[in-house]
Write an enzyme that holds these catalytic residues in place. Structure first.
Site, PDB file in Angstrom:
ATOM      1  N   GLY A  28       0.793  -1.223   0.000  1.00  0.00           N
ATOM      2  CA  GLY A  28       0.000   0.000   0.000  1.00  0.00           C
ATOM      3  C   GLY A  28       0.823   1.269   0.000  1.00  0.00           C
ATOM      4  N   SER A  74       7.123   3.306  -4.808  1.00  0.00           N
ATOM      5  CA  SER A  74       7.333   2.906  -6.208  1.00  0.00           C
ATOM      6  C   SER A  74       6.075   3.094  -7.055  1.00  0.00           C
ATOM      7  CB  SER A  74       7.747   1.431  -6.254  1.00  0.00           C
ATOM      8  OG  SER A  74       6.719   0.643  -5.688  1.00  0.00           O
ATOM      9  N   GLU A  75       4.950   3.407  -6.390  1.00  0.00           N
ATOM     10  CA  GLU A  75       3.678   3.533  -7.105  1.00  0.00           C
ATOM     11  C   GLU A  75       3.297   4.990  -7.382  1.00  0.00           C
ATOM     12  OE1 GLU A  75       2.291   1.027  -8.356  1.00  0.00           O
ATOM     13  OE2 GLU A  75       1.565  -0.451  -6.900  1.00  0.00           O
ATOM     14  N   HIS A  94      -3.871   3.658  -1.876  1.00  0.00           N
ATOM     15  CA  HIS A  94      -3.760   2.361  -2.546  1.00  0.00           C
ATOM     16  C   HIS A  94      -3.550   1.287  -1.473  1.00  0.00           C
ATOM     17  CE1 HIS A  94      -2.482  -1.035  -4.778  1.00  0.00           C
ATOM     18  NE2 HIS A  94      -1.208  -0.940  -4.417  1.00  0.00           N
ATOM     19  N   HIS A 157      -3.892  -7.358  -8.337  1.00  0.00           N
ATOM     20  CA  HIS A 157      -3.057  -6.392  -7.620  1.00  0.00           C
ATOM     21  C   HIS A 157      -3.772  -5.841  -6.387  1.00  0.00           C
ATOM     22  CE1 HIS A 157      -0.627  -2.349  -8.024  1.00  0.00           C
ATOM     23  NE2 HIS A 157      -0.539  -2.893  -6.830  1.00  0.00           N
TER      24      HIS A 157
HETATM   25  P1  13P Z   1       5.652   0.726  -2.187  1.00  0.00           P
HETATM   26  O1  13P Z   1       6.204   0.089  -0.943  1.00  0.00           O
HETATM   27  O2  13P Z   1       6.738   1.085  -3.172  1.00  0.00           O
HETATM   28  O3  13P Z   1       4.754   1.904  -1.847  1.00  0.00           O
HETATM   29  O4  13P Z   1       4.747  -0.353  -2.919  1.00  0.00           O
HETATM   30  C1  13P Z   1       3.785  -1.052  -2.179  1.00  0.00           C
HETATM   31  C2  13P Z   1       2.708  -1.642  -3.040  1.00  0.00           C
HETATM   32  O5  13P Z   1       1.618  -1.824  -2.581  1.00  0.00           O
HETATM   33  C3  13P Z   1       3.008  -2.047  -4.428  1.00  0.00           C
HETATM   34  O6  13P Z   1       1.802  -2.372  -5.077  1.00  0.00           O
END
Ligand code: 13P
Length: 189
Positions: A28, A74-75, A94, A157
């Site tokens: 998330g 990363s999102e 997310h 996902h």
């Molecule tokens: P991050 O740790 O980069 O935020 O990614 C977590 C995630 O839920 C990828 O789908």
């Protein structure tokens, strides 16, 4: 609202998302659009149950880090796509809540008008085609859906929700997960 208050608010919502079981391990990410147009977000690979206000990172709308010790989520391309396409949106959440993510894994959108409150709160919840997290494949899959919907299932996902403030983005995530459980049981019955 001051940056310090938003930092505190994001941290509290991260802890809530974790307590509700909407994420496991480092799943998330959450962001808020700041009054200066930059975006404050959770760092990558952090457990949302233990995140601290000082862990949060500020990036610009191109994804470059402006402030913060840690690496941004990363999102962020997904979050920035939503902020670009929807100027009224101030927060993106997310997560991978089990019920709604199971619908996403089974390839089933939550697009049946079963519960009036859900229709009013988030409308229909479509399913975006699979895109590997953090890649342009994912933003390409979301792009046609973002203008019309405030909550999207992402195939194999999880879920992304967004709103005019952090509380409304978070509550849409709660609504989607609650609805996924109702939809599952109603299908069984
Ligand atoms: P991050 O740790 O980069 O935020 O990614 C977590 C995630 O839920 C990828 O789908």
């Amino acid at each position: 609202m001051s940056e310090e208050k938003l930092r505190q608010d994001i941290t509290e919502i991260c802890h809530l998302v974790y307590r509700k079981g909407f994420v496991a391990a480092t799943d998330g990410n959450i962001s808020v659009r700041l009054p200066d147009g930059n975006v404050m977000c959770t760092p990558t690979r952090c457990n949302k149950g233990f995140v601290k206000p000082s862990d949060l990172v500020v990036i610009d709308m191109k994804g470059n880090k402006v402030r913060g010790e840690r690496k941004p989520s990363s999102e962020m391309a997904m979050h920035l796509l939503i902020y670009e396409m929807r100027p009224e949106i101030k927060s993106v959440v997310h997560a991978h809540p089990a019920g709604a993510t199971a619908f996403a894994a089974a390839g089933i959108p939550l697009n049946k008008a079963l519960i009036s409150e859900v229709v009013l709160a988030v409308g229909c919840i479509p399913l975006a085609q699979y895109g590997t997290p953090g890649t342009p494949e994912l933003t390409d899959a979301l792009e046609p859906l973002v203008p019309q919907y405030d909550a999207i299932l992402m195939k194999n996902h999880g879920v992304v929700t967004y709103g005019a403030d952090l509380a409304s983005a978070y509550m849409k995530m709660e609504t989607v997960e609650h609805f996924a459980r109702i939809a599952l049981v109603s299908r069984l019955l």
